[in-house]
Write a protein that holds these residues in place. Structure first.
Motif, PDB file in Angstrom:
ATOM      1  N   HIS A  20      -4.965   3.781  -9.523  1.00 33.61           N
ATOM      2  CA  HIS A  20      -4.802   2.696  -8.554  1.00 33.61           C
ATOM      3  C   HIS A  20      -4.287   3.173  -7.200  1.00 33.61           C
ATOM      4  O   HIS A  20      -4.264   2.402  -6.238  1.00 33.61           O
ATOM      5  CB  HIS A  20      -3.867   1.618  -9.113  1.00 33.61           C
ATOM      6  N   GLY A  21      -3.869   4.434  -7.132  1.00 28.91           N
ATOM      7  CA  GLY A  21      -3.455   4.987  -5.847  1.00 28.91           C
ATOM      8  C   GLY A  21      -2.116   4.498  -5.337  1.00 28.91           C
ATOM      9  O   GLY A  21      -1.850   4.575  -4.123  1.00 28.91           O
ATOM     10  N   LEU A  22      -1.261   4.015  -6.218  1.00 26.02           N
ATOM     11  CA  LEU A  22       0.068   3.572  -5.790  1.00 26.02           C
ATOM     12  C   LEU A  22       0.938   4.775  -5.466  1.00 26.02           C
ATOM     13  O   LEU A  22       0.795   5.834  -6.065  1.00 26.02           O
ATOM     14  CB  LEU A  22       0.741   2.746  -6.881  1.00 26.02           C
ATOM     15  N   ARG A  23       1.848   4.590  -4.504  1.00 25.35           N
ATOM     16  CA  ARG A  23       2.828   5.635  -4.222  1.00 25.35           C
ATOM     17  C   ARG A  23       3.856   5.681  -5.346  1.00 25.35           C
ATOM     18  O   ARG A  23       3.987   4.736  -6.126  1.00 25.35           O
ATOM     19  CB  ARG A  23       3.532   5.373  -2.884  1.00 25.35           C
ATOM     20  N   GLN A  24       4.608   6.800  -5.417  1.00 26.01           N
ATOM     21  CA  GLN A  24       5.590   6.935  -6.489  1.00 26.01           C
ATOM     22  C   GLN A  24       6.653   5.844  -6.437  1.00 26.01           C
ATOM     23  O   GLN A  24       7.080   5.349  -7.485  1.00 26.01           O
ATOM     24  CB  GLN A  24       6.242   8.326  -6.442  1.00 26.01           C
TER      25      GLN A  24
END
Length: 321
Positions: A20-24
């Motif tokens: 989903h390409g979410l940041r940490q």
């Protein structure tokens, strides 16, 4: 397949971050955990093979120098690391690039043959975890005793571990004390079967060794410095799978080679895909010998090494009448 609760959060963190390409920090908020925990779970996901990171190697094979190498030496593909702002030390990039190239070449069901040495072990160490099916990793030559680092069995089993594959080690030393003992051991059924099976492999991974006081054959005690100097006067130029070759890529006729437990050169050349990896520019002469012996079909090295090889090749070409 049911996952344990401890595994579920690792899978979920990897899914949110990579798919989903979410940041940490976004993953941390979504799962109500700390950002440090997210970093830990992502590392565990890579180590367990839950996540497979594959980087395109076309960047290193698309330049003109690589094409010239392929044409000059009849290679299927050459990958070259150049010195630029992103790679100030090309040699240090070689193991990571070679690991990615190797993973691209390994297919499900393959039998893979690997040699030994620092370069091969560095490749194994840089390799991502990949869940291949039905792969067997075979040791190309006999073994060395402890505490020598980068032993053949270590290289074989570490690569097998990275591929989730079966590892097959040699149950014999690399070098025997006498020719008679080596000859008898090569005829033992379990050793003979493994040696005969080398030619049936689909892919080989190896390097060519240099012959100096820092070389593996000296460090592991297989040869003394005095013996090495004598072999050099006989034409010794490099090392393939523990065996000494001459400048024209042939097996040196010497007592040392006759005491070896290692793959026959014809068996190695019968393997359809053979990946040679060379880090050090100091290995120019051994690599020239490996080219003369037609030992490899694919090559990973530095652009400076490629330029030196092409310069030598151009100089050795006959001048048109």
């Amino acid at each position: 397949m049911a996952y344990r609760p401890a595994d579920q959060i690792i899978h979920k963190a990897a899914w949110l971050y990579y798919t989903h390409g979410l940041r940490q920090d976004e993953v941390a908020r979504r799962l109500n955990i700390s950002r440090a925990s997210v970093a830990l779970y992502l590392r565990k996901a890579r180590e367990a093979g839950i996540v497979n990171i594959s980087t395109s190697t076309h960047l290193f094979s698309g330049e003109r120098l690589a094409r010239q190498m392929e044409d000059a030496f009849g290679l299927e593909t050459a990958w070259l690391v150049d010195e630029d702002s992103l790679s100030p030390s090309p040699a240090s990039e070689i193991p990571t690039l070679a690991a990615n190239v190797f993973l691209e070449m390994v297919e499900n069901g393959n039998q893979v043959c690997v040699a030994w040495g620092r370069t091969v072990y560095d490749i194994a160490d840089a390799m991502s975890y990949a869940d291949r099916e039905g792969v067997t990793v075979v040791e190309m030559c006999g073994n060395l005793g402890s505490p020598y680092a980068y032993r053949p069995d270590q290289c074989t089993m570490e690569i097998a571990r990275r591929l989730n594959a079966r590892g097959l080690n040699f149950y014999a030393p690399l070098v025997l004390s006498t020719e008679e003992l080596a000859r008898a051991l090569r005829e033992e059924p379990v050793i003979r079967e493994q040696l005969d099976g080398i030619s049936a492999c689909d892919l080989a991974l190896f390097t060519v060794g240099a012959l100096d006081t820092d070389s593996h054959v000296i460090k592991c005690g297989a040869l003394s410095v005095d013996e090495l100097e004598k072999l050099k006067t006989m034409g010794a130029t490099g090392v393939i799978a523990g065996q000494i070759i001459t400048a024209d890529g042939k097996l040196l006729d010497c007592d040392y080679n006759r005491r070896m437990i290692s793959a026959d050169f014809d068996a190695i050349r019968a393997i359809p895909k053979r990946l040679m990896v060379v880090q050090e520019d100091e290995k120019l002469e051994p690599l020239k010998a490996a080219i003369a012996g037609r030992f490899f079909t694919h090559l990973v090295t530095t652009s400076s090494m490629a330029a030196a090889l092409l310069k030598h090749h151009a100089a050795s070409e006959p001048t048109p009448a």
